[in-house]
Design a protein around this motif. Structure first.
Motif, short mmCIF file in Angstrom:
data_model
loop_
_atom_site.label_atom_id
_atom_site.label_comp_id
_atom_site.label_asym_id
_atom_site.label_seq_id
_atom_site.Cartn_x
_atom_site.Cartn_y
_atom_site.Cartn_z
N TYR A 24 71.77 7.24 7.07
CA TYR A 24 73.08 6.64 6.77
C TYR A 24 73.20 6.27 5.30
O TYR A 24 74.31 6.28 4.75
N GLN A 46 76.21 0.20 8.09
CA GLN A 46 75.40 0.84 9.13
C GLN A 46 73.91 0.85 8.74
O GLN A 46 73.04 0.67 9.59
N GLU A 50 70.88 -0.70 10.99
CA GLU A 50 69.71 0.05 11.43
C GLU A 50 68.41 -0.63 11.00
O GLU A 50 67.41 -0.61 11.74
N HIS A 53 67.71 -3.11 13.49
CA HIS A 53 67.16 -2.51 14.71
C HIS A 53 65.65 -2.33 14.57
O HIS A 53 64.88 -2.66 15.48
N GLU A 94 72.91 9.57 16.76
CA GLU A 94 72.91 8.45 17.72
C GLU A 94 72.55 8.92 19.13
O GLU A 94 71.88 8.19 19.88
N GLN A 127 73.22 1.24 22.09
CA GLN A 127 73.41 2.69 21.93
C GLN A 127 74.75 3.16 22.50
O GLN A 127 75.35 4.11 21.99
N GLU A 130 76.96 2.41 19.66
CA GLU A 130 76.70 3.29 18.52
C GLU A 130 77.31 4.67 18.74
O GLU A 130 77.92 5.24 17.83
FE FE2 Z 1 72.34 3.51 15.33
#
Ligand code: FE2
Ligand code: FE2
Length: 181
Positions: A24, A46, A50, A53, A94, A127, A130
């Protein structure tokens, strides 16, 4: 103590999430260079998401007394034919990540690792979002086609996105990780 197989698989997922951030960031660089300010900003938000995450998996490993082992990141693509091409690639990526999360859910079930259930359910839900958000932009870009004004309006709309760091991660970032183990 975190089971070894889960520790290894979550460490690998840290890599996949950071690779997502890297992909990204490459898309942000493309949009920023091509004058799509809103899409550039959307992608930069984004990237932040991430990274969080990756850090959610990292935090889970640390809190259960494990140690994350890092992997090399793959080189991302750097160029796309159009904004549609980039967002199409984002949507496909994704879907790839969703398959990885589903694999982790199966592994956790096979290992009887109930402690990772809440974390993984969060990612299953994430998800869905996403895929929905990237697929929505793909649909919108297909709708506007080559209409310059439509693309400009969509770019402005996507530029409204902001990133907010989740409080639990903000706390984790700000305190010594070792005190949590
Ligand atoms: Fe993602
Ligand atoms: Fe992610």
């Amino acid at each position: 103590m975190i089971p070894k197989k889960i520790e290894d698989a979550f460490s690998e997922q840290v890599k996949f999430e950071l690779e997502s951030a890297y992909i990204y960031l490459a898309m942000a660089a493309y949009f920023d260079a091509e004058g799509f300010e809103g899409m550039g900003r959307w992608m930069r938000a984004q990237v932040q998401e991430e990274v969080t995450h990756a850090m959610r998996f990292y935090k889970h490993i640390v809190e259960r007394g494990g140690r994350a082992r890092l992997h090399a990141l793959a080189m991302p693509a750097q160029d796309w034919q159009s904004p549609l091409g980039a967002f199409q690639a984002a949507y496909e990526h994704e879907q790839f990540i969703t398959a990885k999360i589903d694999g982790l859910v199966k592994l956790a079930q096979a290992e009887g690792d109930h402690a990772s259930r809440t974390l993984l359910q969060w990612f299953v839900d994430e998800q869905v979002e996403e895929e929905a958000s990237t697929s929505k932009v793909v649909q919108d870009l297909k709708l506007v086609g080559s209409d310059g004004r439509g693309i400009l309006m969509l770019d402005r709309e996507l530029g409204q996105r902001t990133f907010v760091l989740a409080p639990d991660l903000a706390t984790f970032y700000a305190q010594a990780a070792a005190t949590q183990a």
